[in-house]
Design an enzyme around this catalytic site. Structure first.
Site, PDB file in Angstrom:
ATOM      1  N   HIS A  53      14.872  -0.900   7.037  1.00 23.03           N
ATOM      2  CA  HIS A  53      15.917  -0.946   6.473  1.00 23.03           C
ATOM      3  C   HIS A  53      15.666  -1.488   4.910  1.00 23.03           C
ATOM      4  O   HIS A  53      14.694  -1.483   4.785  1.00 23.03           O
ATOM      5  CB  HIS A  53      16.992  -2.177   7.123  1.00 23.03           C
ATOM      6  N   HIS A  55      16.075  -3.915   2.562  1.00 25.56           N
ATOM      7  CA  HIS A  55      15.816  -5.226   2.246  1.00 25.56           C
ATOM      8  C   HIS A  55      14.385  -5.320   1.765  1.00 25.56           C
ATOM      9  O   HIS A  55      13.500  -4.685   2.053  1.00 25.56           O
ATOM     10  CB  HIS A  55      15.983  -6.611   3.090  1.00 25.56           C
ATOM     11  N   ASP A  57      12.057  -7.346   1.537  1.00 23.65           N
ATOM     12  CA  ASP A  57      10.934  -7.958   2.243  1.00 23.65           C
ATOM     13  C   ASP A  57      10.395  -7.124   3.085  1.00 23.65           C
ATOM     14  O   ASP A  57       9.638  -7.366   3.875  1.00 23.65           O
ATOM     15  CB  ASP A  57      11.178  -9.405   2.842  1.00 23.65           C
ATOM     16  N   HIS A  58      11.112  -5.867   3.158  1.00 24.81           N
ATOM     17  CA  HIS A  58      10.772  -4.884   4.328  1.00 24.81           C
ATOM     18  C   HIS A  58      10.315  -3.554   3.922  1.00 24.81           C
ATOM     19  O   HIS A  58       9.641  -2.948   4.311  1.00 24.81           O
ATOM     20  CB  HIS A  58      11.901  -4.414   5.094  1.00 24.81           C
ATOM     21  N   ASP A 129      15.070  -6.290  11.633  1.00 24.21           N
ATOM     22  CA  ASP A 129      15.854  -7.600  11.766  1.00 24.21           C
ATOM     23  C   ASP A 129      17.048  -7.394  12.637  1.00 24.21           C
ATOM     24  O   ASP A 129      17.983  -8.175  12.417  1.00 24.21           O
ATOM     25  CB  ASP A 129      16.301  -7.808  10.408  1.00 24.21           C
TER      26      ASP A 129
END
Length: 254
Positions: A53, A55, A57-58, A129
């Protein structure tokens, strides 16, 4: 079969590196630096990047990884805006990772974000997540109904499926789970094991689908003790979906 290497990042993220011979695939590289360090140390060639996804931090490390490994393919959700994706995906697609000799099923798992994907194959689930060890992601974009449906489809995978989620949240998740279902003996034992592991600085991920079904309250919304606990706080919670929604709201403020 491939090996899975756990790469810690930021405060509590996990980046997953899949390795077979000198070939490597990484899942959710929010930071390129620790990935590049492993690739260099092990003499690996990055062939593919999988994103669950949008975000940061990914996927924040994708651009830097491509600078060093420009031939790497980048797979990710077609429904989300992520720079660098060369192979956009939707649920029902298949990712052919020839370098690892494995195909991964692409699962649409909206809830945390609307376009969130998970990847399943070779008894491994890379779920970003959506499903956590002992918990589930927050509903930043999707609805409770979407997340509940996504989790139910993940729970239908074989019990021995290894669950590679993207954060070390297990201990906090289990504290909440014990507040919801204190009579669950399997959960009590898991909480002790996790506390011991964290005291030694050891990771608690991966989990398994079977363990999650036995101890994760978000997969247990029809269990009598879970239902009773939720209804004590939210008397209007009736069916399984409203139980789930109330449970997620409870966790938000826990």
């Amino acid at each position: 079969m491939f090996d899975v290497i756990q790469i810690p990042a930021f405060q509590d993220n996990y980046i997953w590196l899949l390795r077979k011979g000198a070939a490597a695939v990484v899942v959710d590289p929010g930071d390129a630096r620790p990935v590049l360090a492993v690739l260099e140390r092990e003499g690996l060639s990055l062939r593919s990047i999988l994103i669950t996804h949008h975000h940061g931090d990914h996927q924040g490390g994708v651009a830097d990884l491509l600078e060093h490994h420009p031939a790497a393919e980048v797979f990710g959700p077609a429904a989300e805006s992520i720079a660098g994706i060369s192979k956009p995906l939707r649920g029902g697609d298949t990712v052919q990772l020839d370098s690892l000799g494995v195909d991964l099923r692409v699962l649409a798992v909206p809830g945390h974000t609307l376009g969130h994907l998970a990847y399943y194959g070779a008894a491994c689930l890379f779920c970003g997540d959506t499903l956590f060890a002992g918990g589930c992601g927050r509903l930043f974009e999707g609805t409770a109904a979407q997340m509940a449906d996504s989790l139910s489809r993940l729970a239908a995978l074989p019990d021995d499926t290894a669950v590679y989620c993207a954060h070390e949240y297990t201990q906090a998740n289990l504290r909440f789970a014990l507040a919801v279902e204190p009579g669950n003996l399997r959960l009590q034992g898991r909480a002790v094991e996790v506390a011991e592991a964290r005291a030694k600085g050891q990771p608690t991920v991966p989990s398994t689908i079977g363990l999650e079904k036995a101890t994760n309250p978000f997969l247990r919304c029809s269990e009598p003790e879970v239902v009773a606990s939720v209804r004590r706080r939210t008397p209007a919670a009736g069916d399984q979906l409203t139980i789930f929604a109330a449970l997620r709201e409870w966790k938000n403020g826990f």
